[in-house]
Scaffold this motif. Structure first.
Motif, PDB file in Angstrom:
ATOM      1  N   ASP A  61      -5.116  35.431  99.647  1.00 18.09           N
ATOM      2  CA  ASP A  61      -4.132  36.101 100.507  1.00 18.09           C
ATOM      3  C   ASP A  61      -3.343  35.089 101.328  1.00 18.09           C
ATOM      4  N   GLU A  62      -4.016  34.070 101.834  1.00 19.27           N
ATOM      5  CA  GLU A  62      -3.345  33.046 102.633  1.00 19.27           C
ATOM      6  C   GLU A  62      -2.321  32.284 101.796  1.00 19.27           C
ATOM      7  N   ALA A  63      -2.691  31.929 100.581  1.00 20.88           N
ATOM      8  CA  ALA A  63      -1.758  31.214  99.709  1.00 20.88           C
ATOM      9  C   ALA A  63      -0.568  32.097  99.347  1.00 20.88           C
ATOM     10  N   VAL A  64      -0.820  33.357  99.055  1.00 19.57           N
ATOM     11  CA  VAL A  64       0.269  34.296  98.755  1.00 19.57           C
ATOM     12  C   VAL A  64       1.183  34.429  99.969  1.00 19.57           C
ATOM     13  N   GLY A  65       0.598  34.466 101.140  1.00 13.85           N
ATOM     14  CA  GLY A  65       1.379  34.549 102.364  1.00 13.85           C
ATOM     15  C   GLY A  65       2.300  33.361 102.554  1.00 13.85           C
ATOM     16  N   TRP A  66       1.844  32.183 102.176  1.00 11.69           N
ATOM     17  CA  TRP A  66       2.696  30.986 102.263  1.00 11.69           C
ATOM     18  C   TRP A  66       3.955  31.187 101.427  1.00 11.69           C
ATOM     19  N   PHE A  67       3.800  31.688 100.210  1.00  9.16           N
ATOM     20  CA  PHE A  67       4.960  31.920  99.347  1.00  9.16           C
ATOM     21  C   PHE A  67       5.928  32.905 100.004  1.00  9.16           C
ATOM     22  N   THR A  68       5.382  33.974 100.546  1.00  5.48           N
ATOM     23  CA  THR A  68       6.209  34.994 101.181  1.00  5.48           C
ATOM     24  C   THR A  68       7.014  34.404 102.332  1.00  5.48           C
ATOM     25  N   ILE A  69       6.372  33.595 103.156  1.00  3.22           N
ATOM     26  CA  ILE A  69       7.060  32.950 104.280  1.00  3.22           C
ATOM     27  C   ILE A  69       8.207  32.073 103.787  1.00  3.22           C
ATOM     28  N   GLN A  70       8.023  31.418 102.661  1.00  5.19           N
ATOM     29  CA  GLN A  70       9.052  30.537 102.104  1.00  5.19           C
ATOM     30  C   GLN A  70      10.208  31.314 101.470  1.00  5.19           C
ATOM     31  N   GLY A  71      10.011  32.604 101.228  1.00  5.33           N
ATOM     32  CA  GLY A  71      11.030  33.402 100.544  1.00  5.33           C
ATOM     33  C   GLY A  71      10.842  33.425  99.036  1.00  5.33           C
ATOM     34  N   ILE A  72       9.687  32.964  98.579  1.00  4.61           N
ATOM     35  CA  ILE A  72       9.351  32.936  97.155  1.00  4.61           C
ATOM     36  C   ILE A  72       8.569  34.207  96.841  1.00  4.61           C
ATOM     37  N   GLU A  73       8.948  34.874  95.766  1.00  2.00           N
ATOM     38  CA  GLU A  73       8.302  36.130  95.383  1.00  2.00           C
ATOM     39  C   GLU A  73       7.099  35.855  94.480  1.00  2.00           C
ATOM     40  N   VAL A  74       5.953  36.409  94.841  1.00  2.00           N
ATOM     41  CA  VAL A  74       4.757  36.306  93.997  1.00  2.00           C
ATOM     42  C   VAL A  74       4.711  37.560  93.143  1.00  2.00           C
ATOM     43  N   LYS A  75       4.818  37.375  91.840  1.00  4.39           N
ATOM     44  CA  LYS A  75       4.829  38.511  90.912  1.00  4.39           C
ATOM     45  C   LYS A  75       3.448  38.815  90.367  1.00  4.39           C
ATOM     46  N   GLY A  76       2.543  37.856  90.466  1.00  6.85           N
ATOM     47  CA  GLY A  76       1.184  38.077  90.004  1.00  6.85           C
ATOM     48  C   GLY A  76       0.310  36.891  90.342  1.00  6.85           C
ATOM     49  N   VAL A  77      -1.008  37.130  90.376  1.00  9.23           N
ATOM     50  CA  VAL A  77      -1.948  36.033  90.620  1.00  9.23           C
ATOM     51  C   VAL A  77      -2.873  35.806  89.428  1.00  9.23           C
ATOM     52  N   THR A  78      -2.770  36.641  88.409  1.00  8.61           N
ATOM     53  CA  THR A  78      -3.573  36.480  87.194  1.00  8.61           C
ATOM     54  C   THR A  78      -2.701  36.710  85.979  1.00  8.61           C
ATOM     55  N   PRO A  79      -1.954  35.770  85.504  1.00 13.65           N
ATOM     56  CA  PRO A  79      -1.779  34.411  86.020  1.00 13.65           C
ATOM     57  C   PRO A  79      -0.828  34.393  87.216  1.00 13.65           C
ATOM     58  N   VAL A  80      -0.821  33.255  87.914  1.00 14.30           N
ATOM     59  CA  VAL A  80       0.114  33.109  89.027  1.00 14.30           C
ATOM     60  C   VAL A  80       1.522  33.004  88.456  1.00 14.30           C
ATOM     61  N   ASP A 111      17.240  41.875  87.522  1.00 12.39           N
ATOM     62  CA  ASP A 111      16.962  43.249  87.100  1.00 12.39           C
ATOM     63  C   ASP A 111      16.148  43.351  85.808  1.00 12.39           C
ATOM     64  N   LEU A 112      15.808  42.231  85.197  1.00 12.84           N
ATOM     65  CA  LEU A 112      15.064  42.272  83.940  1.00 12.84           C
ATOM     66  C   LEU A 112      13.611  41.853  84.060  1.00 12.84           C
ATOM     67  N   GLY A 113      13.309  40.937  84.934  1.00 17.25           N
ATOM     68  CA  GLY A 113      11.941  40.463  85.052  1.00 17.25           C
ATOM     69  C   GLY A 113      11.549  39.526  83.922  1.00 17.25           C
ATOM     70  N   PHE A 114      10.245  39.305  83.814  1.00 17.90           N
ATOM     71  CA  PHE A 114       9.689  38.302  82.914  1.00 17.90           C
ATOM     72  C   PHE A 114      10.134  38.488  81.463  1.00 17.90           C
ATOM     73  N   ALA A 115      10.299  39.718  81.027  1.00 12.16           N
ATOM     74  CA  ALA A 115      10.694  39.972  79.625  1.00 12.16           C
ATOM     75  C   ALA A 115      12.054  39.376  79.299  1.00 12.16           C
ATOM     76  N   GLY A 116      12.894  39.168  80.314  1.00 15.69           N
ATOM     77  CA  GLY A 116      14.222  38.595  80.097  1.00 15.69           C
ATOM     78  C   GLY A 116      14.281  37.099  80.348  1.00 15.69           C
ATOM     79  N   ARG A 117      13.144  36.460  80.345  1.00 14.94           N
ATOM     80  CA  ARG A 117      13.036  35.025  80.655  1.00 14.94           C
ATOM     81  C   ARG A 117      13.790  34.171  79.652  1.00 14.94           C
ATOM     82  N   ARG A 118      14.562  33.203  80.196  1.00 14.23           N
ATOM     83  CA  ARG A 118      15.325  32.260  79.354  1.00 14.23           C
ATOM     84  C   ARG A 118      15.208  30.870  79.957  1.00 14.23           C
ATOM     85  N   ARG A 119      15.442  29.868  79.116  1.00 11.05           N
ATOM     86  CA  ARG A 119      15.496  28.485  79.600  1.00 11.05           C
ATOM     87  C   ARG A 119      16.752  28.295  80.433  1.00 11.05           C
ATOM     88  N   LEU A 120      16.638  27.528  81.501  1.00 16.40           N
ATOM     89  CA  LEU A 120      17.807  27.205  82.310  1.00 16.40           C
ATOM     90  C   LEU A 120      18.796  26.394  81.475  1.00 16.40           C
TER      91      LEU A 120
END
Length: 121
Positions: A61-80, A111-120
């Motif tokens: 929870d503490e590690a997830v909270g760090w991401f939230t404070i930074q403005g980074i969205e945590v979509k899952g922890v298994t896997p991260v 609006d697509l999420g992980f399924a729409g993942r592409r290389r930069l």
């Protein structure tokens, strides 16, 4: 949670800290899974008991909270899986990092999420 929007450079500059927090989640997650299994099975665990189980949950929870404070969205922890809100060619995207990745090289439309993942590009 903030409404922070990252440039690719800003997100990449945070990667060393991001990796540390991802690694902390992965380590705590493994210990938590092992300890929870042992407790459910009724056998003693070298990792401790219920208080230690709660401590592993708190570490995650503490590690997830760090991401939230930074403005980074945590979509899952298994896997991260974490997303950095950003824009590409005027379109809202998420710069996407999976726990096993060491570089930020993927994105998807917001609006697509992980399924729409592409290389930069």
């Amino acid at each position: 949670m903030t409404d922070r929007v990252f440039t690719l450079g800003e997100a990449r500059a945070l990667l060393p800290e991001v990796r540390l927090h991802i690694d902390a989640i992965v380590a705590a997650r493994a210990d938590l899974a092992e300890l929870a299994f042992d407790l459910r099975s009724g056998r003693p665990s070298p990792l401790g008991g219920t208080p230690e189980l709660k401590a592993y949950e708190a570490r995650i929870d503490e590690a997830v909270g760090w991401f939230t404070i930074q403005g980074i969205e945590v979509k899952g922890v298994t896997p991260v899986l974490v997303d950095f809100p950003a824009y590409l060619r005027g379109e809202s995207i998420r710069l996407c990092l999976l726990e096993t990745e060491t570089a930020l090289t993927w994105y998807h439309r917001a609006d697509l999420g992980f399924a729409g993942r592409r290389r930069l590009p």
